[in-house]
Write an enzyme that holds these catalytic residues in place. Structure first.
Site, PDB file in Angstrom:
ATOM      1  N   CYS A 163     -41.752  15.151  -9.781  1.00 61.92           N
ATOM      2  CA  CYS A 163     -41.059  14.710  -8.558  1.00 61.92           C
ATOM      3  C   CYS A 163     -41.859  13.599  -7.882  1.00 61.92           C
ATOM      4  CB  CYS A 163     -40.871  15.880  -7.595  1.00 61.92           C
ATOM      5  SG  CYS A 163     -39.960  17.262  -8.309  1.00 61.92           S
ATOM      6  N   CYS A 192     -43.400  18.903  -7.353  1.00 56.82           N
ATOM      7  CA  CYS A 192     -44.036  19.012  -8.670  1.00 56.82           C
ATOM      8  C   CYS A 192     -44.486  17.615  -9.125  1.00 56.82           C
ATOM      9  CB  CYS A 192     -43.076  19.618  -9.679  1.00 56.82           C
ATOM     10  SG  CYS A 192     -41.684  18.549 -10.086  1.00 56.82           S
TER      11      CYS A 192
END
Lengths: 77, 136
Positions: free
Chosen positions: A13, A10
């Site tokens: 991240c 994501c």
């Protein structure tokens, strides 16, 4: 030192991974960064939210993005 | 299961202390029902007790840790307090259910669940869903 970024890919991240790389550059540490993206591997750490940061197999944060400065402090500890 | 924090969801974790008591069965069921309604996520009390870093870090970084103990010994809550984390603590026997004398059926589950939600409201905890608008 091995720093792992747990997350399935994501945006946060990715942001966390970049901050880790920046922190390593800033500190001149020889730490290596590893991404853990498989959900089962992530679950094995017992984290309930990603991104999570693992330093030498110890989970240090869950569900938030740490700044490069904060990570640098952890590296220097 | 771990979720990403790309939405605006808050991490709320639920820890039932099912223990060995008969009311533990009831407690486990209402905790799971609470999780299914979207209040938060079930987490692993044993993981916290064993000081597994992922579980303790998750608890430390969570917005809320809800411990539901069977009895006033509060072992679940003490797992957190011993680690300097203050949980929201509820105790099943203080909600009118007694050890060894509580039948677990649909009726008691519904009653216990209604009481649990009332107790959460008393503690000014919003019981609405925390699910994010979108995942990434």
């Amino acid at each position: 030192m091995i720093i792992k970024v747990l997350g399935t890919g994501c945006p946060k991240c990715i942001q966390q991974e970049r901050a880790v790389v920046k922190a390593i550059e800033k500190t001149g540490s020889d730490a290596t960064v590893k991404k853990v993206t498989e959900i089962n591997d992530i679950m094995n750490y017992g984290v309930m939210m990603t991104p999570a940061l693992v330093i030498d197999e110890k989970v240090v944060t869950v569900g938030k993005v740490l700044s490069a400065e904060k990570i640098a402090e952890m590296i220097n500890k | 299961m771990a979720e990403c924090c790309c939405g605006n969801e808050r991490l709320r974790l639920i820890y039932p202390c099912s223990g060995g008591a008969g009311v533990g069965d009831l407690l486990d069921r209402i905790a799971r029902k609470l999780a299914k309604e979207g209040f938060g996520k079930m987490s692993c009390l044993a993981g916290v007790g064993a000081d597994i870093s992922g579980f303790t870090a998750s608890a430390r970084d969570a917005e809320l840790n809800l411990t539901i103990d069977c009895c006033s010994m509060r072992w679940a809550a003490k797992n957190f307090e011993n680690r300097g984390i203050k949980p929201f603590s509820l105790i099943l026997t203080e909600m009118g259910f007694t050890k060894g004398n509580t039948e677990v059926n649909d009726s008691t589950i519904e009653t216990a669940f209604a009481i649990l939600k009332k107790e959460l409201k008393k503690m000014k905890i919003n019981t609405t869903t925390t699910s994010p608008d979108s995942y990434c």
